[in-house]
Design a protein around this motif. Structure first.
Motif, PDB file in Angstrom:
ATOM      1  N   LEU A   9       7.124  57.508 108.395  1.00 50.46           N
ATOM      2  CA  LEU A   9       7.183  57.352 106.937  1.00 50.46           C
ATOM      3  C   LEU A   9       6.870  55.918 106.523  1.00 50.46           C
ATOM      4  O   LEU A   9       6.235  55.685 105.489  1.00 50.46           O
ATOM      5  N   TRP A  10       7.327  54.934 107.315  1.00 52.15           N
ATOM      6  CA  TRP A  10       7.014  53.545 106.999  1.00 52.15           C
ATOM      7  C   TRP A  10       5.500  53.286 107.092  1.00 52.15           C
ATOM      8  O   TRP A  10       4.939  52.525 106.309  1.00 52.15           O
ATOM      9  N   LEU A  11       4.860  53.895 108.069  1.00 47.12           N
ATOM     10  CA  LEU A  11       3.447  53.642 108.284  1.00 47.12           C
ATOM     11  C   LEU A  11       2.538  54.413 107.325  1.00 47.12           C
ATOM     12  O   LEU A  11       1.371  54.040 107.140  1.00 47.12           O
ATOM     13  N   LEU A  12       3.042  55.487 106.719  1.00 45.39           N
ATOM     14  CA  LEU A  12       2.195  56.305 105.856  1.00 45.39           C
ATOM     15  C   LEU A  12       1.642  55.520 104.658  1.00 45.39           C
ATOM     16  O   LEU A  12       0.429  55.567 104.410  1.00 45.39           O
ATOM     17  N   PRO A  13       2.488  54.810 103.888  1.00 49.09           N
ATOM     18  CA  PRO A  13       1.912  54.037 102.780  1.00 49.09           C
ATOM     19  C   PRO A  13       0.916  52.968 103.257  1.00 49.09           C
ATOM     20  O   PRO A  13      -0.094  52.706 102.603  1.00 49.09           O
ATOM     21  N   PHE A  14       1.221  52.363 104.378  1.00 46.84           N
ATOM     22  CA  PHE A  14       0.307  51.338 104.893  1.00 46.84           C
ATOM     23  C   PHE A  14      -1.023  51.945 105.319  1.00 46.84           C
ATOM     24  O   PHE A  14      -2.085  51.338 105.138  1.00 46.84           O
ATOM     25  N   ALA A  15      -0.979  53.158 105.892  1.00 45.34           N
ATOM     26  CA  ALA A  15      -2.224  53.826 106.283  1.00 45.34           C
ATOM     27  C   ALA A  15      -3.100  54.104 105.066  1.00 45.34           C
ATOM     28  O   ALA A  15      -4.322  53.912 105.089  1.00 45.34           O
ATOM     29  N   VAL A  16      -2.458  54.543 103.968  1.00 49.02           N
ATOM     30  CA  VAL A  16      -3.216  54.792 102.734  1.00 49.02           C
ATOM     31  C   VAL A  16      -3.824  53.496 102.216  1.00 49.02           C
ATOM     32  O   VAL A  16      -4.981  53.451 101.778  1.00 49.02           O
ATOM     33  N   ALA A  17      -3.019  52.401 102.279  1.00 50.05           N
ATOM     34  CA  ALA A  17      -3.522  51.109 101.808  1.00 50.05           C
ATOM     35  C   ALA A  17      -4.703  50.630 102.648  1.00 50.05           C
ATOM     36  O   ALA A  17      -5.675  50.078 102.123  1.00 50.05           O
ATOM     37  N   VAL A  18      -4.615  50.847 103.967  1.00 52.17           N
ATOM     38  CA  VAL A  18      -5.710  50.418 104.846  1.00 52.17           C
ATOM     39  C   VAL A  18      -6.982  51.177 104.530  1.00 52.17           C
ATOM     40  O   VAL A  18      -8.082  50.598 104.442  1.00 52.17           O
ATOM     41  N   LEU A  19      -6.861  52.481 104.323  1.00 49.19           N
ATOM     42  CA  LEU A  19      -8.039  53.282 103.987  1.00 49.19           C
ATOM     43  C   LEU A  19      -8.635  52.841 102.646  1.00 49.19           C
ATOM     44  O   LEU A  19      -9.859  52.781 102.474  1.00 49.19           O
ATOM     45  N   GLY A  20      -7.753  52.551 101.675  1.00 42.36           N
ATOM     46  CA  GLY A  20      -8.248  52.053 100.399  1.00 42.36           C
ATOM     47  C   GLY A  20      -8.953  50.718 100.538  1.00 42.36           C
ATOM     48  O   GLY A  20      -9.972  50.451  99.879  1.00 42.36           O
ATOM     49  N   PHE A  21      -8.397  49.869 101.384  1.00 42.36           N
ATOM     50  CA  PHE A  21      -9.019  48.566 101.619  1.00 42.36           C
ATOM     51  C   PHE A  21     -10.399  48.715 102.245  1.00 42.36           C
ATOM     52  O   PHE A  21     -11.348  48.002 101.892  1.00 42.36           O
ATOM     53  N   ILE A  22     -10.519  49.655 103.184  1.00 46.31           N
ATOM     54  CA  ILE A  22     -11.817  49.879 103.824  1.00 46.31           C
ATOM     55  C   ILE A  22     -12.847  50.299 102.794  1.00 46.31           C
ATOM     56  O   ILE A  22     -13.993  49.815 102.778  1.00 46.31           O
ATOM     57  N   GLY A  23     -12.424  51.242 101.893  1.00 45.08           N
ATOM     58  CA  GLY A  23     -13.359  51.669 100.852  1.00 45.08           C
ATOM     59  C   GLY A  23     -13.745  50.525  99.926  1.00 45.08           C
ATOM     60  O   GLY A  23     -14.916  50.360  99.570  1.00 45.08           O
ATOM     61  N   SER A  24     -12.759  49.721  99.532  1.00 44.86           N
ATOM     62  CA  SER A  24     -13.043  48.583  98.652  1.00 44.86           C
ATOM     63  C   SER A  24     -13.934  47.560  99.350  1.00 44.86           C
ATOM     64  O   SER A  24     -14.828  46.973  98.737  1.00 44.86           O
ATOM     65  N   TYR A  25     -13.660  47.327 100.626  1.00 43.80           N
ATOM     66  CA  TYR A  25     -14.463  46.386 101.389  1.00 43.80           C
ATOM     67  C   TYR A  25     -15.930  46.818 101.442  1.00 43.80           C
ATOM     68  O   TYR A  25     -16.849  46.020 101.242  1.00 43.80           O
ATOM     69  N   TYR A  26     -16.131  48.122 101.681  1.00 44.11           N
ATOM     70  CA  TYR A  26     -17.501  48.628 101.735  1.00 44.11           C
ATOM     71  C   TYR A  26     -18.188  48.490 100.378  1.00 44.11           C
ATOM     72  O   TYR A  26     -19.339  48.031 100.274  1.00 44.11           O
ATOM     73  N   LEU A  27     -17.483  48.883  99.304  1.00 41.51           N
ATOM     74  CA  LEU A  27     -18.082  48.805  97.968  1.00 41.51           C
ATOM     75  C   LEU A  27     -18.370  47.364  97.567  1.00 41.51           C
ATOM     76  O   LEU A  27     -19.404  47.072  96.951  1.00 41.51           O
ATOM     77  N   ALA A  28     -17.460  46.440  97.903  1.00 40.28           N
ATOM     78  CA  ALA A  28     -17.676  45.039  97.565  1.00 40.28           C
ATOM     79  C   ALA A  28     -18.894  44.471  98.296  1.00 40.28           C
ATOM     80  O   ALA A  28     -19.710  43.742  97.717  1.00 40.28           O
ATOM     81  N   ASN A  29     -19.029  44.802  99.586  1.00 40.34           N
ATOM     82  CA  ASN A  29     -20.178  44.316 100.340  1.00 40.34           C
ATOM     83  C   ASN A  29     -21.470  44.980  99.885  1.00 40.34           C
ATOM     84  O   ASN A  29     -22.538  44.343  99.920  1.00 40.34           O
ATOM     85  N   ARG A  30     -21.361  46.221  99.449  1.00 37.04           N
ATOM     86  CA  ARG A  30     -22.545  46.900  98.905  1.00 37.04           C
ATOM     87  C   ARG A  30     -23.015  46.200  97.627  1.00 37.04           C
ATOM     88  O   ARG A  30     -24.222  45.995  97.421  1.00 37.04           O
ATOM     89  N   GLN A  31     -22.055  45.843  96.782  1.00 34.50           N
ATOM     90  CA  GLN A  31     -22.415  45.116  95.565  1.00 34.50           C
ATOM     91  C   GLN A  31     -22.963  43.738  95.899  1.00 34.50           C
ATOM     92  O   GLN A  31     -23.915  43.255  95.266  1.00 34.50           O
ATOM     93  N   LEU A  32     -22.372  43.103  96.909  1.00 38.36           N
ATOM     94  CA  LEU A  32     -22.868  41.790  97.334  1.00 38.36           C
ATOM     95  C   LEU A  32     -24.297  41.901  97.849  1.00 38.36           C
ATOM     96  O   LEU A  32     -25.133  41.032  97.579  1.00 38.36           O
ATOM     97  N   LEU A  33     -24.584  42.954  98.593  1.00 34.33           N
ATOM     98  CA  LEU A  33     -25.938  43.170  99.091  1.00 34.33           C
ATOM     99  C   LEU A  33     -26.917  43.323  97.931  1.00 34.33           C
ATOM    100  O   LEU A  33     -28.015  42.748  97.940  1.00 34.33           O
ATOM    101  N   GLU A  34     -26.507  44.110  96.939  1.00 33.12           N
ATOM    102  CA  GLU A  34     -27.375  44.300  95.773  1.00 33.12           C
ATOM    103  C   GLU A  34     -27.620  42.963  95.062  1.00 33.12           C
ATOM    104  O   GLU A  34     -28.745  42.656  94.657  1.00 33.12           O
ATOM    105  N   ASN A  35     -26.549  42.178  94.920  1.00 36.01           N
ATOM    106  CA  ASN A  35     -26.694  40.872  94.277  1.00 36.01           C
ATOM    107  C   ASN A  35     -27.613  39.952  95.079  1.00 36.01           C
ATOM    108  O   ASN A  35     -28.414  39.202  94.511  1.00 36.01           O
ATOM    109  N   GLN A  36     -27.494  40.020  96.403  1.00 39.35           N
ATOM    110  CA  GLN A  36     -28.351  39.172  97.242  1.00 39.35           C
ATOM    111  C   GLN A  36     -29.820  39.549  97.094  1.00 39.35           C
ATOM    112  O   GLN A  36     -30.695  38.683  97.029  1.00 39.35           O
ATOM    113  N   LEU A  37     -30.095  40.861  97.055  1.00 44.42           N
ATOM    114  CA  LEU A  37     -31.483  41.294  96.880  1.00 44.42           C
ATOM    115  C   LEU A  37     -32.004  40.895  95.503  1.00 44.42           C
ATOM    116  O   LEU A  37     -33.173  40.507  95.356  1.00 44.42           O
ATOM    117  N   GLN A  38     -31.135  41.002  94.493  1.00 44.15           N
ATOM    118  CA  GLN A  38     -31.538  40.546  93.159  1.00 44.15           C
ATOM    119  C   GLN A  38     -31.874  39.063  93.169  1.00 44.15           C
ATOM    120  O   GLN A  38     -32.893  38.627  92.620  1.00 44.15           O
TER     121      GLN A  38
END
Length: 610
Positions: A9-38
């Protein structure tokens, strides 16, 4: 509940947070890539358009120089025939492929090939009796020539009248009068206008280029003007063909810069938005744009990623803009009001377009996705390290706070941490934020007091020295101009003695308000001490400086001031103007400006000396 379930139970909220962080990390780098190409595309646009515009401006200046050489009949050219004289002139410029010489009826009399590298395998062709321009073009050129000849005759009459007036003033001993200087300036302007022949710039000539055997088969910039014989009469027209291989080389360099950064599916082309056509051959851009076409692509182009990729454009000088600059450089004799507004520079119809295909983005995006998935798997595997995570929750705020203290010690401005914690660490962070903000405000107040005169709000002498050094270095780096004026209120001591220092302070404040009202946003205004002030005009020559100085002098003289007893106070200002030479220091420039200021005072005050 057993310990295993509790840990799960202690690890469940952290697992959700980690997965959310992974998604945010990917989206942020995707936006950074777009900005770099621009940014990559924008950088290619800026550098490519700058190179093309510089190339075209250099050709314009070369054509002016070529015209002066052709019209020059003094030694050693006086003994040459036309072909020798024109060939010698063409050999001293390197931006044109050929020079066509036509008579006043448009019939080609002579074709000279330039000794540029692109012409080294070109054999001269016989083109005697042919025409390189259309009948309508030559009709327009003849009309411009007739207008110029009429205006030239008018200028000569004006010069004679002005010279007569100048002779009369010489007899009356008025050589130092303002009117005498105005007459001298008008004579010089009119004499320059007499030999300012009309220039026409076109973008055409593909069929003529092939007929002449030049090393390219495309339209190019044609620079056309009349030429004078050694009797100062118009003998015909010259047409200089810009070496289009220079433009192609510039586009090639821009594209190679993109390829060197790892892009394979890119395109760099010139387009004419008025005619909705490609000027140079479009490869990937034309293929990707089907069936949308150039019009729709230009309407939708905003450098953002769409289903095609990144599309951006930058203006490149077209013939209208080049002719505008020629006319702008001509003396503005007899052009007033709406006539001057007609010389306003129109927006160019030529665009440099840079295109990066969407496939380039998708290829790199797949790499980011793989990286994000790898990090996600690693993070999930580290969920059991809960103790390290808890330690981080305690240690990381302290580390951040330590870093903030170091940045504060270096004088950097800190942003509020907006800590949500309600424990002792959160309270410590909030208290630290309050302290840092108070220190920042205090530092800004001290800086303002050190650089701003408390009475007038002008820059202090110390701040002026720093600003002047910066402007001087910038002027040298950009090969620009920098002028300054020194101002001193006339008989200010008498005002203080007669009305008191409080009234004198009000006069200084009113004077500064009048000066600011006449300055531009980039001009720098400061107080050297007492009633002496200085204004620096970056990017301006002496003529612009004098115009603003005169407005200041008039507005100061027109101030309506009175003391508490409504006794009027007359205020005038003496001004010394000087264009700062690049090899002068600030102190030397001040001394030269002071010399001009003292001249103005010696000449009777309430005037400008330069």
């Amino acid at each position: 509940m057993g310990l295993r379930w509790r840990i799960s139970l202690w690890l469940l909220p952290f697992a959700v947070a980690v997965l959310g962080f992974i998604g945010s990390y990917y989206l942020a780098n995707r936006q950074l890539l777009e900005n770099q190409l621009q940014q990559t595309m924008q950088s290619a646009l800026v550098s490519g358009s700058r190179e093309l515009n510089v190339l075209l401006e250099q050709r314009s200046q070369e054509f002016k120089y070529l015209g002066r050489l052709i019209d020059e009949c003094s030694n050693p050219r006086a003994g040459m025939d036309r072909e020798q004289r024109f060939g010698l002139a063409l050999g001293q410029v390197d931006g044109f492929s050929a020079l066509a010489v036509s008579d006043l009826d448009g019939e080609l009399q002579q074709l000279l090939m330039s000794p540029v590298a692109s012409n080294r395998h070109i054999l001269p062709r016989s083109v005697q009796g042919t025409s390189t321009l259309t009948r309508d073009t030559f009709k327009s050129l003849r009309q411009q020539l007739l207008q110029w000849q009429e205006q030239r005759q008018s200028y000569r009459g004006q010069i004679e009248a002005l010279l007569d007036e100048q002779a009369l003033m010489n007899q009356r001993g008025e050589r130092n009068s303002q009117r005498y200087r105005q007459v001298q300036a008008q004579v010089a302007m009119l004499q320059g206008a007499i030999y300012q022949l009309p220039v026409t710039v076109l973008f055409s000539g593909a069929s003529e280029v092939e007929q002449l055997g030049l090393p390219f088969r495309d339209d190019t910039y044609l620079f056309i003007r009349p030429y004078l014989n050694c009797d100062d009469q118009v003998a015909g027209f010259i047409t200089a063909y810009l070496d289009w291989t220079r433009v192609e080389d510039s586009l090639y360099r821009t594209k190679q810069a993109l390829l060197a950064q790892g892009f394979n599916n890119v395109d760099v082309v010139l387009a004419d938005i008025a005619m909705s056509r490609w000027i140079t051959k479009a490869g990937a851009l034309a293929d990707a744009g089907k069936p949308r076409g150039l019009d729709v692509m230009l309407e939708a182009e905003d450098s953002q990623l769409d289903r095609l990729g990144f599309i951006g454009s930058a203006a490149v000088s077209d013939p209208r803009q080049l002719m505008h600059r020629y006319r702008k450089a001509m003396p503005m004799v007899g052009i007033q009001g709406s006539g001057r507004r007609l010389l306003a520079e129109a927006e160019s119809n030529f665009r440099l377009m840079v295109f990066i295909h969407r496939a380039e983005f998708e290829q790199r995006d797949r790499g980011l996705l793989s990286q994000a998935l790898a990090w996600g798997g690693l993070s999930i595997g580290l969920l059991l390290v809960l103790i390290a995570l808890l330690s981080k929750q305690i240690a990381q705020p302290v580390v951040d706070l330590t870093g903030s203290i170091k940045r504060l010690a270096r004088g950097e401005k800190l942003t509020s941490s907006d800590s949500y914690r309600r424990d002792e660490i959160g309270q410590l962070i909030r208290e630290f934020d309050c302290m840092a903000e108070a220190l920042h405000h205090k530092s800004e107040q001290l800086l303002t007091q050190a650089s701003t005169d408390s009475l007038t709000g002008c820059l202090t002498r110390r701040a002026l020295t720093e600003v002047a050094q910066h402007l001087h270095q910038k002027t040298i780096a950009t090969d620009d101009r920098l002028s300054l004026i020194l101002m001193d209120l006339d008989h200010f001591k008498r005002i203080n003695d007669q009305f008191g220092h409080s009234v004198g302070d009000k006069v200084l404040v009113a004077f500064c308000d009048q000066v600011r009202a006449n300055l531009r946003s980039d001009d720098k205004f400061g107080r050297l001490g007492g009633e002496e002030f200085i204004v620096m005009f970056p990017g301006s020559g002496l003529l612009e400086c004098l115009a603003i100085a005169e407005r200041i002098r008039r507005s100061v003289a027109a101030m309506d001031l009175a003391d508490e007893n409504q006794q009027p106070i007359t205020v005038t200002v003496s001004i010394g103007a000087y264009e700062w030479k690049t090899d002068d220091s600030f102190d030397q420039a001040l001394r030269r400006g002071d010399g001009k200021l003292y001249q103005a005072k010696a000449m009777g005050r309430n005037r400008i000396s330069f």
